[in-house]
Design a protein around this motif. Structure first.
Motif, PDB file in Angstrom:
ATOM      1  N   ARG A 187      22.955 -13.060 -46.499  1.00  9.94           N
ATOM      2  CA  ARG A 187      23.393 -14.340 -47.082  1.00  9.94           C
ATOM      3  C   ARG A 187      24.895 -14.525 -46.930  1.00  9.94           C
ATOM      4  O   ARG A 187      25.638 -13.543 -46.860  1.00  9.94           O
ATOM      5  CB  ARG A 187      23.011 -14.361 -48.566  1.00  9.94           C
ATOM      6  N   PRO A 188      25.341 -15.766 -46.940  1.00  8.49           N
ATOM      7  CA  PRO A 188      26.791 -16.002 -46.902  1.00  8.49           C
ATOM      8  C   PRO A 188      27.469 -15.334 -48.099  1.00  8.49           C
ATOM      9  O   PRO A 188      26.845 -15.156 -49.148  1.00  8.49           O
ATOM     10  CB  PRO A 188      26.914 -17.524 -47.015  1.00  8.49           C
ATOM     11  N   LEU A 189      28.728 -15.001 -47.936  1.00  8.69           N
ATOM     12  CA  LEU A 189      29.465 -14.254 -48.957  1.00  8.69           C
ATOM     13  C   LEU A 189      29.319 -14.843 -50.364  1.00  8.69           C
ATOM     14  O   LEU A 189      29.016 -14.129 -51.321  1.00  8.69           O
ATOM     15  CB  LEU A 189      30.951 -14.196 -48.575  1.00  8.69           C
ATOM     16  N   VAL A 190      29.511 -16.149 -50.481  1.00 12.52           N
ATOM     17  CA  VAL A 190      29.516 -16.737 -51.825  1.00 12.52           C
ATOM     18  C   VAL A 190      28.134 -16.601 -52.487  1.00 12.52           C
ATOM     19  O   VAL A 190      28.040 -16.379 -53.692  1.00 12.52           O
ATOM     20  CB  VAL A 190      30.007 -18.199 -51.784  1.00 12.52           C
ATOM     21  N   ASP A 191      27.076 -16.695 -51.704  1.00 10.72           N
ATOM     22  CA  ASP A 191      25.732 -16.480 -52.267  1.00 10.72           C
ATOM     23  C   ASP A 191      25.603 -15.074 -52.854  1.00 10.72           C
ATOM     24  O   ASP A 191      24.917 -14.850 -53.843  1.00 10.72           O
ATOM     25  CB  ASP A 191      24.648 -16.625 -51.194  1.00 10.72           C
ATOM     26  N   ARG A 192      26.277 -14.144 -52.205  1.00  8.15           N
ATOM     27  CA  ARG A 192      26.188 -12.756 -52.674  1.00  8.15           C
ATOM     28  C   ARG A 192      26.947 -12.550 -53.986  1.00  8.15           C
ATOM     29  O   ARG A 192      26.862 -11.504 -54.602  1.00  8.15           O
ATOM     30  CB  ARG A 192      26.768 -11.808 -51.603  1.00  8.15           C
ATOM     31  N   LEU A 193      27.720 -13.557 -54.381  1.00 10.11           N
ATOM     32  CA  LEU A 193      28.519 -13.427 -55.607  1.00 10.11           C
ATOM     33  C   LEU A 193      27.909 -14.189 -56.776  1.00 10.11           C
ATOM     34  O   LEU A 193      28.499 -14.277 -57.848  1.00 10.11           O
ATOM     35  CB  LEU A 193      29.939 -13.944 -55.356  1.00 10.11           C
ATOM     36  N   ASP A 194      26.726 -14.759 -56.547  1.00  8.34           N
ATOM     37  CA  ASP A 194      26.136 -15.639 -57.558  1.00  8.34           C
ATOM     38  C   ASP A 194      25.945 -14.993 -58.929  1.00  8.34           C
ATOM     39  O   ASP A 194      26.099 -15.644 -59.945  1.00  8.34           O
ATOM     40  CB  ASP A 194      24.803 -16.199 -57.060  1.00  8.34           C
ATOM     41  N   ASP A 195      25.603 -13.720 -58.943  1.00  8.39           N
ATOM     42  CA  ASP A 195      25.366 -13.083 -60.241  1.00  8.39           C
ATOM     43  C   ASP A 195      26.509 -12.137 -60.628  1.00  8.39           C
ATOM     44  O   ASP A 195      26.360 -11.308 -61.521  1.00  8.39           O
ATOM     45  CB  ASP A 195      24.037 -12.327 -60.227  1.00  8.39           C
ATOM     46  N   ALA A 218      36.106   2.487 -47.008  1.00  6.40           N
ATOM     47  CA  ALA A 218      35.622   3.867 -47.118  1.00  6.40           C
ATOM     48  C   ALA A 218      35.949   4.422 -48.503  1.00  6.40           C
ATOM     49  O   ALA A 218      35.134   5.115 -49.123  1.00  6.40           O
ATOM     50  CB  ALA A 218      36.262   4.728 -46.025  1.00  6.40           C
ATOM     51  N   HIS A 219      37.125   4.086 -48.978  1.00  9.05           N
ATOM     52  CA  HIS A 219      37.552   4.579 -50.285  1.00  9.05           C
ATOM     53  C   HIS A 219      36.670   4.016 -51.401  1.00  9.05           C
ATOM     54  O   HIS A 219      36.325   4.717 -52.345  1.00  9.05           O
ATOM     55  CB  HIS A 219      39.016   4.206 -50.519  1.00  9.05           C
ATOM     56  N   LEU A 220      36.283   2.756 -51.281  1.00  9.06           N
ATOM     57  CA  LEU A 220      35.380   2.155 -52.269  1.00  9.06           C
ATOM     58  C   LEU A 220      34.094   2.964 -52.341  1.00  9.06           C
ATOM     59  O   LEU A 220      33.591   3.267 -53.418  1.00  9.06           O
ATOM     60  CB  LEU A 220      35.025   0.721 -51.864  1.00  9.06           C
ATOM     61  N   GLN A 221      33.588   3.267 -51.171  1.00 10.97           N
ATOM     62  CA  GLN A 221      32.331   4.003 -51.108  1.00 10.97           C
ATOM     63  C   GLN A 221      32.455   5.366 -51.782  1.00 10.97           C
ATOM     64  O   GLN A 221      31.620   5.742 -52.591  1.00 10.97           O
ATOM     65  CB  GLN A 221      31.945   4.185 -49.649  1.00 10.97           C
ATOM     66  N   GLN A 222      33.549   6.053 -51.455  1.00 16.15           N
ATOM     67  CA  GLN A 222      33.750   7.379 -52.048  1.00 16.15           C
ATOM     68  C   GLN A 222      33.842   7.308 -53.568  1.00 16.15           C
ATOM     69  O   GLN A 222      33.553   8.270 -54.251  1.00 16.15           O
ATOM     70  CB  GLN A 222      35.053   7.997 -51.517  1.00 16.15           C
ATOM     71  N   ASN A 223      34.267   6.159 -54.073  1.00 17.54           N
ATOM     72  CA  ASN A 223      34.456   6.029 -55.514  1.00 17.54           C
ATOM     73  C   ASN A 223      33.338   5.263 -56.213  1.00 17.54           C
ATOM     74  O   ASN A 223      33.517   4.809 -57.342  1.00 17.54           O
ATOM     75  CB  ASN A 223      35.808   5.371 -55.795  1.00 17.54           C
ATOM     76  N   ASP A 224      32.241   5.085 -55.507  1.00 17.71           N
ATOM     77  CA  ASP A 224      31.080   4.370 -56.078  1.00 17.71           C
ATOM     78  C   ASP A 224      31.439   2.980 -56.563  1.00 17.71           C
ATOM     79  O   ASP A 224      30.932   2.524 -57.589  1.00 17.71           O
ATOM     80  CB  ASP A 224      30.472   5.140 -57.264  1.00 17.71           C
ATOM     81  N   MET A 225      32.320   2.327 -55.871  1.00 19.53           N
ATOM     82  CA  MET A 225      32.646   0.961 -56.260  1.00 19.53           C
ATOM     83  C   MET A 225      31.936   0.014 -55.294  1.00 19.53           C
ATOM     84  O   MET A 225      31.973   0.207 -54.084  1.00 19.53           O
ATOM     85  CB  MET A 225      34.148   0.745 -56.237  1.00 19.53           C
ATOM     86  N   PRO A 226      31.251  -1.000 -55.861  1.00 24.09           N
ATOM     87  CA  PRO A 226      30.360  -1.818 -55.041  1.00 24.09           C
ATOM     88  C   PRO A 226      31.071  -2.805 -54.106  1.00 24.09           C
ATOM     89  O   PRO A 226      31.715  -3.737 -54.546  1.00 24.09           O
ATOM     90  CB  PRO A 226      29.536  -2.574 -56.086  1.00 24.09           C
ATOM     91  N   PHE A 227      30.917  -2.551 -52.822  1.00 22.60           N
ATOM     92  CA  PHE A 227      31.462  -3.449 -51.800  1.00 22.60           C
ATOM     93  C   PHE A 227      30.455  -4.571 -51.535  1.00 22.60           C
ATOM     94  O   PHE A 227      29.267  -4.324 -51.368  1.00 22.60           O
ATOM     95  CB  PHE A 227      31.704  -2.651 -50.516  1.00 22.60           C
ATOM     96  N   THR A 228      30.946  -5.797 -51.517  1.00 22.55           N
ATOM     97  CA  THR A 228      30.020  -6.911 -51.317  1.00 22.55           C
ATOM     98  C   THR A 228      30.236  -7.658 -50.021  1.00 22.55           C
ATOM     99  O   THR A 228      29.285  -8.158 -49.428  1.00 22.55           O
ATOM    100  CB  THR A 228      30.119  -7.893 -52.505  1.00 22.55           C
TER     101      THR A 228
END
Ligand code: ADP
Ligand code: MG
Length: 375
Positions: free
Chosen positions: A4-12, A271-281
């Motif tokens: 989905r487009p980026l903004v759709d992925r931010l709906d919730d 990569a750093h987000l992933q290592q820190n369990d932070m959700p990349f969207t």
């Protein structure tokens, strides 16, 4: 599977963090995303950091407010934002945020005054908060809890290193324990204030004291003593902020430009987000050179030929060469976008073309919003 487009992925989303290297358009993107989410009926607070003066004006932030101000509804109607959608914006004021945090965490008025009025408080809080990372997350914590907003969009500081921001919660604890100070003074960890007071000065402090006449050591000791009652509050706050950054309702949007250094930093950040369990969207690549499909078919020689009658050979030749340079840049950017998309794992990055002028008014922001919504 279609993405989905980026903004759709931010709906919730409850929190959207726009992160990435400095100068790539993070503040602009944060504001445009805010506009997009408000257009979907959400009550949005955008926290901007050092917005360009004219963008701040466009958002109605004339008074440099640390508290969110609502962008007047009539300015937004033309951009398709109607109730229940609301757009609020504020400008991060590190000192006020820091003072507010001390006030909130102090168990009583006397403690608060002791800290705020300590002669070293300004310098020390300035050092901890001045880099913005620390106060940005402190602000985020407050706004997430604010019932006026459905979602908070956080711009991030123009730090040399985009990763500094992610470590901010740990800095809350670090600040409290005076770790930086301890390192500076070469003191052990325990009983810092007491030992400091007993042992007297390191060389640097001694010199400073002679020069200024200020009893730095005594002031430092009193300062950390005054902070004592806030220990638990700081620790709890650090835990809460860390939890917000890892919550499934929190989305990290990585913003970059296609230039080589920011692009490399964006990959690293991902990569750093992933290592820190932070959700990349998702990924936003801003200031991308694009060529319209019709234009892609015409090369510089043809443009020169078409214009020679009108402009003369010399000028038409120049226009043709500029045209080709533009096409080459666009081809390079397209390649970078494709590489980045694969590297960060977003098959559908939002690609925002370089706009004709700076982005400083609501219609210009609306144009970027449209690109982000279309994905
Ligand atoms: N797509 C774009 N096209 C043209 N100018 C842009 C674009 N995005 C941002 N800008 C301009 O670039 C400058 C930096 O943008 P800003 O959002 O403040 O970057 P950052 O917050 O990452 O430092 C601003 O003057 C802004 O108006
Ligand atoms: Mg900025």
């Amino acid at each position: 599977m279609s993405v989905r487009p980026l903004v759709d992925r931010l709906d919730d989303a409850r929190v959207v963090v726009c992160a990435g290297p400095g100068g790539v358009g993070k503040t602009t993107t944060a504001a445009a995303l805010g506009l997009a989410l408000a257009g979907r009926g959400r009550r949005v607070a955008v926290v901007t950091i050092d917005p360009a003066r004219r963008l701040a004006d466009a958002l109605g932030l004339g008074s440099l407010s640390n508290d969110p101000e609502r962008v007047p509804a009539d300015r937004l109607t033309a951009l398709g934002v109607t109730p229940p959608g609301e757009l609020w914006a504020c400008m991060l004021d590190p000192q006020r945020t820091f003072d507010g945090l001390i006030a909130e965490l102090s168990p009583d008025a006397a403690t608060r005054e002791r800290v705020l009025e300590n002669p070293l408080y300004r310098q020390i809080s300035g050092a901890a908060g001045g880099s913005h990372e620390f106060t940005a997350v402190a602000r985020l914590h407050d706004l997430v809890a604010d019932p006026r907003f459905d979602v908070v969009v956080l711009d991030t500081p123009p730090s040399r290193n985009a990763l500094d921001f992610l470590d901010a919660p740990d800095r809350i604890a670090g600040f409290l324990e005076g770790r930086a100070m301890q390192a500076l003074l070469g003191q052990g960890r325990t009983g810092f204030a007491a030992r400091l007071a007993r042992r007297g000065t390191g060389l640097a402090l001694g010199a400073l004291q002679r020069l200024t006449g200020v009893d730095v050591v005594r002031d430092l000791a009193t300062f950390f003593e005054a902070l004592g009652p806030l220990t638990d509050g700081f620790a709890q706050r650090a835990v809460a902020v860390r939890a917000i950054l890892r919550d499934p309702g929190t989305r990290f949007v990585v913003v970059t430009s296609p230039a080589p250094i920011p692009a490399a930093e964006a990959r690293f950040f991902r990569a750093h987000l992933q290592q820190n369990d932070m959700p990349f969207t998702g990924l936003v690549v801003n200031r991308v050179e694009v060529v319209a499909p019709d234009d892609a078919a015409r090369d510089g020689a043809r443009v020169t030929a078409e214009l020679t009658d009108v402009l003369g050979a010399a000028l038409a030749g120049k226009v043709g060469r500029t045209w080709d340079e533009h096409r080459e840049r666009a081809a390079r950017d397209a390649e970078t976008v494709a590489e980045l998309a694969t590297a960060v794992g977003d098959p559908r990055p939002a690609v925002v073309p370089t706009q004709g002028g700076e982005v400083f008014d609501l219609p210009a922001l609306g144009a970027i919003r449209d690109v982000l919504v279309a994905g």
